[in-house]
Design a protein around this motif. Structure first.
Motif, PDB file in Angstrom:
ATOM      1  N   LEU A  59      58.405  63.126  23.557  1.00 36.43           N
ATOM      2  CA  LEU A  59      58.675  61.499  23.251  1.00 36.43           C
ATOM      3  C   LEU A  59      57.399  60.957  22.746  1.00 36.43           C
ATOM      4  CD1 LEU A  59      60.664  59.298  22.686  1.00 36.43           C
ATOM      5  CD2 LEU A  59      60.322  58.738  25.122  1.00 36.43           C
ATOM      6  N   ASP A  60      57.289  60.699  21.394  1.00 36.89           N
ATOM      7  CA  ASP A  60      56.020  60.239  20.946  1.00 36.89           C
ATOM      8  C   ASP A  60      55.757  58.598  20.995  1.00 36.89           C
ATOM      9  OD1 ASP A  60      53.452  60.498  19.470  1.00 36.89           O
ATOM     10  OD2 ASP A  60      54.474  59.312  17.963  1.00 36.89           O
ATOM     11  N   SER A  61      57.102  57.832  20.698  1.00 45.13           N
ATOM     12  CA  SER A  61      56.881  56.523  20.648  1.00 45.13           C
ATOM     13  C   SER A  61      58.483  56.100  20.603  1.00 45.13           C
ATOM     14  CB  SER A  61      56.323  56.101  19.384  1.00 45.13           C
ATOM     15  OG  SER A  61      57.053  56.498  18.187  1.00 45.13           O
ATOM     16  N   ILE A  62      58.421  54.803  21.147  1.00 41.11           N
ATOM     17  CA  ILE A  62      59.609  53.899  21.072  1.00 41.11           C
ATOM     18  C   ILE A  62      59.531  52.621  20.416  1.00 41.11           C
ATOM     19  CG2 ILE A  62      61.458  52.720  22.630  1.00 41.11           C
ATOM     20  CD1 ILE A  62      60.313  54.608  25.020  1.00 41.11           C
ATOM     21  N   ASP A  63      60.069  52.377  19.387  1.00 38.91           N
ATOM     22  CA  ASP A  63      60.132  50.843  18.846  1.00 38.91           C
ATOM     23  C   ASP A  63      61.475  50.195  18.731  1.00 38.91           C
ATOM     24  OD1 ASP A  63      59.483  49.196  16.964  1.00 38.91           O
ATOM     25  OD2 ASP A  63      59.234  50.469  14.990  1.00 38.91           O
ATOM     26  N   ILE A  64      61.156  49.152  19.300  1.00 32.96           N
ATOM     27  CA  ILE A  64      62.581  48.305  19.725  1.00 32.96           C
ATOM     28  C   ILE A  64      62.496  47.007  18.893  1.00 32.96           C
ATOM     29  CG2 ILE A  64      64.200  47.150  21.188  1.00 32.96           C
ATOM     30  CD1 ILE A  64      63.115  49.212  23.278  1.00 32.96           C
ATOM     31  N   ASP A  65      63.358  46.942  17.805  1.00 38.76           N
ATOM     32  CA  ASP A  65      63.511  45.608  17.260  1.00 38.76           C
ATOM     33  C   ASP A  65      64.744  45.041  17.855  1.00 38.76           C
ATOM     34  OD1 ASP A  65      63.899  43.619  15.412  1.00 38.76           O
ATOM     35  OD2 ASP A  65      63.978  44.841  13.623  1.00 38.76           O
ATOM     36  N   ILE A  66      64.357  43.918  18.783  1.00 41.60           N
ATOM     37  CA  ILE A  66      65.249  43.327  19.526  1.00 41.60           C
ATOM     38  C   ILE A  66      66.197  42.319  18.648  1.00 41.60           C
ATOM     39  CG2 ILE A  66      64.076  41.277  20.342  1.00 41.60           C
ATOM     40  CD1 ILE A  66      66.033  43.914  22.626  1.00 41.60           C
ATOM     41  N   ILE A  67      65.701  41.793  17.592  1.00 44.18           N
ATOM     42  CA  ILE A  67      66.161  40.738  16.836  1.00 44.18           C
ATOM     43  C   ILE A  67      67.203  41.407  16.030  1.00 44.18           C
ATOM     44  CG2 ILE A  67      65.952  39.128  15.021  1.00 44.18           C
ATOM     45  CD1 ILE A  67      64.653  38.240  17.685  1.00 44.18           C
ATOM     46  N   ASN A  68      66.928  42.421  15.527  1.00 47.10           N
ATOM     47  CA  ASN A  68      68.006  43.287  14.473  1.00 47.10           C
ATOM     48  C   ASN A  68      68.747  44.326  15.220  1.00 47.10           C
ATOM     49  OD1 ASN A  68      67.226  42.012  11.991  1.00 47.10           O
ATOM     50  ND2 ASN A  68      65.174  43.165  12.209  1.00 47.10           N
ATOM     51  N   ASP A  69      68.384  44.481  16.592  1.00 48.51           N
ATOM     52  CA  ASP A  69      69.137  45.379  17.701  1.00 48.51           C
ATOM     53  C   ASP A  69      69.145  46.747  17.107  1.00 48.51           C
ATOM     54  OD1 ASP A  69      70.831  46.391  19.733  1.00 48.51           O
ATOM     55  OD2 ASP A  69      72.635  45.202  18.998  1.00 48.51           O
ATOM     56  N   LYS A  70      67.997  47.207  16.623  1.00 49.87           N
ATOM     57  CA  LYS A  70      67.705  48.298  16.267  1.00 49.87           C
ATOM     58  C   LYS A  70      66.482  49.111  17.147  1.00 49.87           C
ATOM     59  CE  LYS A  70      67.289  48.643  11.835  1.00 49.87           C
ATOM     60  NZ  LYS A  70      66.684  48.653  10.645  1.00 49.87           N
ATOM     61  N   THR A  71      66.761  50.477  17.380  1.00 51.29           N
ATOM     62  CA  THR A  71      65.950  51.102  18.153  1.00 51.29           C
ATOM     63  C   THR A  71      65.405  52.691  17.524  1.00 51.29           C
ATOM     64  OG1 THR A  71      66.657  50.314  20.432  1.00 51.29           O
ATOM     65  CG2 THR A  71      65.308  52.214  20.559  1.00 51.29           C
ATOM     66  N   LEU A  72      64.110  52.801  17.463  1.00 50.94           N
ATOM     67  CA  LEU A  72      63.797  54.038  16.965  1.00 50.94           C
ATOM     68  C   LEU A  72      62.925  54.812  17.792  1.00 50.94           C
ATOM     69  CD1 LEU A  72      63.638  55.836  14.270  1.00 50.94           C
ATOM     70  CD2 LEU A  72      61.298  54.213  13.661  1.00 50.94           C
ATOM     71  N   LEU A  73      63.418  55.880  18.155  1.00 49.77           N
ATOM     72  CA  LEU A  73      62.796  56.955  19.032  1.00 49.77           C
ATOM     73  C   LEU A  73      62.140  58.048  18.107  1.00 49.77           C
ATOM     74  CD1 LEU A  73      65.291  57.207  21.726  1.00 49.77           C
ATOM     75  CD2 LEU A  73      63.509  55.766  21.779  1.00 49.77           C
ATOM     76  N   LYS A  74      60.863  58.346  18.379  1.00 52.30           N
ATOM     77  CA  LYS A  74      60.146  59.294  17.559  1.00 52.30           C
ATOM     78  C   LYS A  74      59.693  60.531  18.394  1.00 52.30           C
ATOM     79  CE  LYS A  74      56.080  60.101  14.595  1.00 52.30           C
ATOM     80  NZ  LYS A  74      54.873  59.469  14.207  1.00 52.30           N
ATOM     81  N   PHE A  75      60.066  61.736  18.277  1.00 53.72           N
ATOM     82  CA  PHE A  75      59.913  62.867  19.010  1.00 53.72           C
ATOM     83  C   PHE A  75      58.875  63.856  18.076  1.00 53.72           C
ATOM     84  CE2 PHE A  75      63.881  61.423  20.946  1.00 53.72           C
ATOM     85  CZ  PHE A  75      63.645  61.485  22.145  1.00 53.72           C
ATOM     86  N   ILE A  76      58.058  64.442  18.984  1.00 54.58           N
ATOM     87  CA  ILE A  76      57.206  65.619  18.062  1.00 54.58           C
ATOM     88  C   ILE A  76      57.859  67.069  18.618  1.00 54.58           C
ATOM     89  CG2 ILE A  76      55.212  66.591  18.100  1.00 54.58           C
ATOM     90  CD1 ILE A  76      55.132  63.882  16.965  1.00 54.58           C
ATOM     91  N   ILE A  77      58.238  67.659  17.414  1.00 53.72           N
ATOM     92  CA  ILE A  77      58.729  68.977  17.755  1.00 53.72           C
ATOM     93  C   ILE A  77      57.930  70.065  18.167  1.00 53.72           C
ATOM     94  CG2 ILE A  77      60.124  70.829  16.675  1.00 53.72           C
ATOM     95  CD1 ILE A  77      61.220  68.703  14.637  1.00 53.72           C
ATOM     96  N   ALA A  78      58.150  70.566  19.255  1.00 53.39           N
ATOM     97  CA  ALA A  78      57.000  71.701  19.782  1.00 53.39           C
ATOM     98  C   ALA A  78      56.838  72.836  18.765  1.00 53.39           C
ATOM     99  CB  ALA A  78      57.214  72.047  21.080  1.00 53.39           C
ATOM    100  N   GLN A  79      55.722  73.500  18.979  1.00 52.38           N
ATOM    101  CA  GLN A  79      55.593  74.824  18.205  1.00 52.38           C
ATOM    102  C   GLN A  79      56.512  75.924  18.665  1.00 52.38           C
ATOM    103  OE1 GLN A  79      53.820  75.488  15.461  1.00 52.38           O
ATOM    104  NE2 GLN A  79      52.089  74.525  15.329  1.00 52.38           N
ATOM    105  N   LYS A  80      56.540  76.083  20.102  1.00 53.07           N
ATOM    106  CA  LYS A  80      57.408  77.270  20.455  1.00 53.07           C
ATOM    107  C   LYS A  80      58.697  76.886  20.609  1.00 53.07           C
ATOM    108  CE  LYS A  80      57.592  80.146  24.734  1.00 53.07           C
ATOM    109  NZ  LYS A  80      57.066  80.407  25.926  1.00 53.07           N
ATOM    110  N   PHE A  81      59.567  77.788  19.991  1.00 53.72           N
ATOM    111  CA  PHE A  81      60.922  77.890  19.833  1.00 53.72           C
ATOM    112  C   PHE A  81      61.640  78.944  20.805  1.00 53.72           C
ATOM    113  CE2 PHE A  81      59.925  75.872  15.997  1.00 53.72           C
ATOM    114  CZ  PHE A  81      60.944  75.132  15.591  1.00 53.72           C
ATOM    115  N   SER A  82      62.883  78.563  21.272  1.00 52.23           N
ATOM    116  CA  SER A  82      63.658  79.306  22.154  1.00 52.23           C
ATOM    117  C   SER A  82      64.297  80.373  21.340  1.00 52.23           C
ATOM    118  CB  SER A  82      64.726  78.579  22.915  1.00 52.23           C
ATOM    119  OG  SER A  82      64.168  77.376  23.440  1.00 52.23           O
TER     120      SER A  82
END
Length: 261
Positions: free
Chosen positions: A237-260
């Motif tokens: 989890l890289d960042s959490i951006d919450i726009d409370i007025i517009n009831d909008k949340t944006l979660l940003k994740f960084i994808i790791a290099q290593k894959f299963s």
């Protein structure tokens, strides 16, 4: 299913081999990994099958009765260009050079190492699908556009259930975007009735934002596990951006290099 196998499942493969035992073994192996497998026992039958089925990749033995692998490859080249992988018991450089002159994509020496063959097929699949414009770059991997959309949809549905389970109210709408090393989850309409009521006072806005951020931070491990189910890799989890007025949340994740796998 791994992402690599997902790529191979997009392919129609023609496998030509005259040795019955090898043909049987490799048919069993390939059928599980490719979208459609066509087999033939010699070059003439292989050429006929190519004309009928128009496969995406051809894997053929070099030495076969009636028509050898190189002769079959020459005839295929007169029809269209598809990747051709030669299997051979020879290590003769002149034979390999002839294969290169015809435009053979790659070769593998018998006995066939299935891991090596899978790797060659994976690289060939990436090249083939990239030329068709059907691949999406994903960190150090590549996935088809279809697979990307399916993964995004699954994460979207799972995340909506997660939010509802933790807050009592699911999002009105959720959007998931995957690009390169970034995964974004945008949720709209997640505020509960109580939170909406509290918003009538400006002083409560910061409290609601703080509580929402705390919620996502506290359940970060749970969200990562949800994503890993479908993306088959770790994310952070890289960042959490919450726009409370517009009831909008944006979660940003960084994808790791290593894959299963």
């Amino acid at each position: 299913m791994s992402l690599d196998n997902g790529l191979l499942k997009n392919l129609k493969v023609l496998y030509v081999e005259d040795e019955e035992e090898i043909l049987e073994q490799m048919t069993f192996f390939l059928k599980k990994r490719v979208g459609q497998l066509i087999v033939a026992e010699d070059g003439i039958k292989g050429l006929k099958a190519f004309k009928e089925y128009r496969p995406d990749i051809v894997i053929c033995d070099l030495k076969m009765p009636y028509m050898d692998g190189l002769s079959m490859a020459r005839e295929i080249r007169k029809i269209s260009y598809v990747p051709i992988i030669i299997t051979t018991a020879f290590s003769d450089k002149e034979v390999i050079l002839k294969a290169v002159d015809i435009g053979i994509e790659n070769y593998i020496v018998k006995p066939i190492d299935v891991r090596e063959l899978t790797d060659i097929m994976r690289k060939t699949a990436i090249k083939f699908l990239r030329n068709k414009g059907e691949l999406i770059a994903l960190r150090n991997r590549a996935i088809t556009k279809k697979d990307k959309l399916e993964i995004e949809e699954k994460i979207k549905n799972a995340f909506g259930k997660f939010v509802k389970n933790k807050t009592g109210k699911g999002p009105q709408n959720t959007k998931v975007f995957i690009r390169s090393n970034i995964l974004e989850i945008e949720s709209i309409g997640t505020l509960t009735k109580m939170e909406r009521s509290l918003l009538k006072l400006d002083k409560n806005k910061s409290i609601i934002v703080y509580n929402r951020e705390t919620l996502y931070r506290d359940y970060e491990a749970d969200m990562k596990e949800i994503i890993k189910q479908y993306l088959t890799c770790d994310v952070n989890l890289d960042s959490i951006d919450i726009d409370i007025i517009n009831d909008k949340t944006l979660l940003k994740f960084i994808i790791a290099q290593k894959f299963s796998t």
